[in-house]
Motif scaffolding. Structure first.
Motif, short mmCIF file in Angstrom:
data_model
loop_
_atom_site.label_atom_id
_atom_site.label_comp_id
_atom_site.label_asym_id
_atom_site.label_seq_id
_atom_site.Cartn_x
_atom_site.Cartn_y
_atom_site.Cartn_z
N ASP A 121 6.50 0.41 -0.07
CA ASP A 121 5.23 0.46 1.13
C ASP A 121 4.65 0.99 2.34
O ASP A 121 5.88 0.97 3.25
N ASN B 126 1.09 -0.97 0.08
CA ASN B 126 -0.07 0.33 -0.03
C ASN B 126 1.03 0.90 0.01
O ASN B 126 2.15 1.53 0.81
N GLU C 280 -2.75 0.44 -4.15
CA GLU C 280 -2.95 -1.27 -3.51
C GLU C 280 -2.73 -2.52 -4.70
O GLU C 280 -3.48 -2.55 -4.98
#
Ligand code: FES
Length: 113
Positions: free
Chosen positions: A70, A7, A16
């Motif tokens: 991420d 994400n 995502e």
């Protein structure tokens, strides 16, 4: 090898994405998300055509693995314009005709921001 869900934000938009662990940030942003401003030139961190800003730091995205993005905020050349208005750097390139072939221009604009 199983894919990993990451994400992260690109130009302020949350994403995502399921990525292979060996995908680069460049591959992910271009192929999975469709931001085609960053380009692959050398693929070895030397040319800068793949430049992106990650958490405020200019990086070569061909050398960053996607899982490392991420939770981070990524900015590409597509994020320079705000509200449909080009940035002062983009306008300066237009005013001066500084386009050359255009392949690496998005990265140059990002470097001068
Ligand atoms: Fe040349 Fe990334 S493609 S530095």
């Amino acid at each position: 090898m199983p894919k990993r869900i990451i994400n992260f934000k690109v130009n302020g938009e949350a994403h995502e994405v399921a990525v292979e662990p060996n995908w680069t940030l460049l591959e992910t942003v271009r192929e999975a998300l469709g931001y085609t401003g960053p380009k692959e030139g050398c693929g070895t961190g030397d040319c800068g055509a793949c430049s992106m800003i990650v958490d405020g730091r200019l990086i070569t995205s061909c050398l960053m693995l996607a899982p490392q993005a991420d939770g981070r905020e990524v900015r590409t050349v597509e994020g320079l314009a705000t509200g449909g208005e080009l940035s002062h750097v983009q306008l300066a390139f237009i005013d001066s005709g500084g386009v050359q072939c255009g392949y690496c221009l998005p990265a140059i604009a990002l470097h001068t921001t």
